[in-house]
Design a protein around this motif. Structure first.
Motif, PDB file in Angstrom:
ATOM      1  N   VAL A  74      55.221 -29.149   5.573  1.00 10.94           N
ATOM      2  CA  VAL A  74      54.028 -29.218   6.447  1.00 10.94           C
ATOM      3  C   VAL A  74      54.457 -29.150   7.906  1.00 10.94           C
ATOM      4  O   VAL A  74      53.799 -28.496   8.729  1.00 10.94           O
ATOM      5  N   ASP A  75      55.601 -29.805   8.235  1.00 14.91           N
ATOM      6  CA  ASP A  75      56.096 -29.747   9.613  1.00 14.91           C
ATOM      7  C   ASP A  75      56.465 -28.320   9.992  1.00 14.91           C
ATOM      8  O   ASP A  75      56.190 -27.872  11.122  1.00 14.91           O
ATOM      9  N   ASN A  76      57.104 -27.586   9.070  1.00 15.75           N
ATOM     10  CA  ASN A  76      57.449 -26.177   9.328  1.00 15.75           C
ATOM     11  C   ASN A  76      56.184 -25.340   9.553  1.00 15.75           C
ATOM     12  O   ASN A  76      56.118 -24.509  10.463  1.00 15.75           O
ATOM     13  N   PHE A  77      55.166 -25.562   8.694  1.00 17.55           N
ATOM     14  CA  PHE A  77      53.903 -24.833   8.862  1.00 17.55           C
ATOM     15  C   PHE A  77      53.234 -25.180  10.196  1.00 17.55           C
ATOM     16  O   PHE A  77      52.696 -24.316  10.882  1.00 17.55           O
ATOM     17  N   ALA A 133      53.088 -22.258  17.206  1.00 19.45           N
ATOM     18  CA  ALA A 133      53.854 -21.261  17.966  1.00 19.45           C
ATOM     19  C   ALA A 133      53.220 -19.874  17.888  1.00 19.45           C
ATOM     20  O   ALA A 133      53.496 -19.015  18.731  1.00 19.45           O
ATOM     21  N   PHE A 134      52.386 -19.670  16.886  1.00 23.57           N
ATOM     22  CA  PHE A 134      51.799 -18.345  16.696  1.00 23.57           C
ATOM     23  C   PHE A 134      50.762 -18.060  17.784  1.00 23.57           C
ATOM     24  O   PHE A 134      49.877 -18.849  18.048  1.00 23.57           O
ATOM     25  N   LYS A 135      50.896 -16.927  18.396  1.00 27.56           N
ATOM     26  CA  LYS A 135      49.912 -16.436  19.362  1.00 27.56           C
ATOM     27  C   LYS A 135      49.465 -15.065  18.884  1.00 27.56           C
ATOM     28  O   LYS A 135      50.296 -14.173  18.671  1.00 27.56           O
ATOM     29  N   ALA A 136      48.188 -14.911  18.704  1.00 24.09           N
ATOM     30  CA  ALA A 136      47.659 -13.617  18.256  1.00 24.09           C
ATOM     31  C   ALA A 136      47.910 -12.592  19.350  1.00 24.09           C
ATOM     32  O   ALA A 136      47.618 -12.838  20.527  1.00 24.09           O
TER      33      ALA A 136
END
Length: 171
Positions: free
Chosen positions: A65-68, A74-77
């Motif tokens: 869950v921490d990795n997700f 961190a994800f930016k569209a």
């Protein structure tokens, strides 16, 4: 990126500019645009928050869950950078000069036409005008039966002193 709350198109003014035979296509386009706008507005401006603590309790694999969570945050569209607005603005600035020049030329035409309309409106009504009034107003066009009598239909070809113009032929 800010969320728009209303369409920036003035549909009423745009409809005035549409040709009558193109109204059907215009209304079809407006309906599609409104449907798209309603679809965009039906979604929330921000994605719903994720309760990561609840997932940590449920998922048995430690660290998953921490990795997700770190990957999600961190994800930016990818959103394309706006590189064309400056070009459009410069083209629009150049067009403004042409538009002002065109408007001034058309205003001269409008002024000329307005003067002509006012001149025509100042004329006596056709029903009230006599041949003498017409002769006084337009002596170069009117028939002058005293100084230059003519026969009906009062064109040059039907007058007794008419001479055929000499036509030059190529040899």
């Amino acid at each position: 990126m800010s969320r728009f709350t209303k369409p920036s198109i003035n549909w009423v003014e745009l409809e005035k500019l549409v040709a009558p035979d193109q109204k059907g296509k215009f209304f079809a386009f407006k309906a599609k645009s409104d449907a798209y706008f309603r679809r965009v507005e039906s979604n929330p401006p921000e994605p719903p928050p994720i309760d990561w603590a609840e997932y940590k309790k449920i998922v048995p694999i430690p660290g998953l869950v921490d990795n997700f969570q770190t990957a999600y945050q961190a994800f930016k569209a990818p959103f394309p950078a706006d590189t064309l607005t400056s070009q459009v603005d410069s083209q629009w600035a150049k067009l403004q000069e042409d538009i002002k020049k065109f408007v001034s030329e058309q205003q001269k035409e409008i002024d000329t036409a307005t003067k002509e309309i006012n001149r025509i409106k100042a004329l006596p009504r056709f029903e009230d005008m006599t041949m003498e009034t017409f002769f006084d107003m337009y002596p170069d066009v009117a028939i002058d039966p005293v100084n230059k009598p003519s026969f009906w239909p009062h064109n040059p070809e039907e007058q007794p002193d008419y001479k055929e113009p000499e036509t030059k032929t190529k040899k």
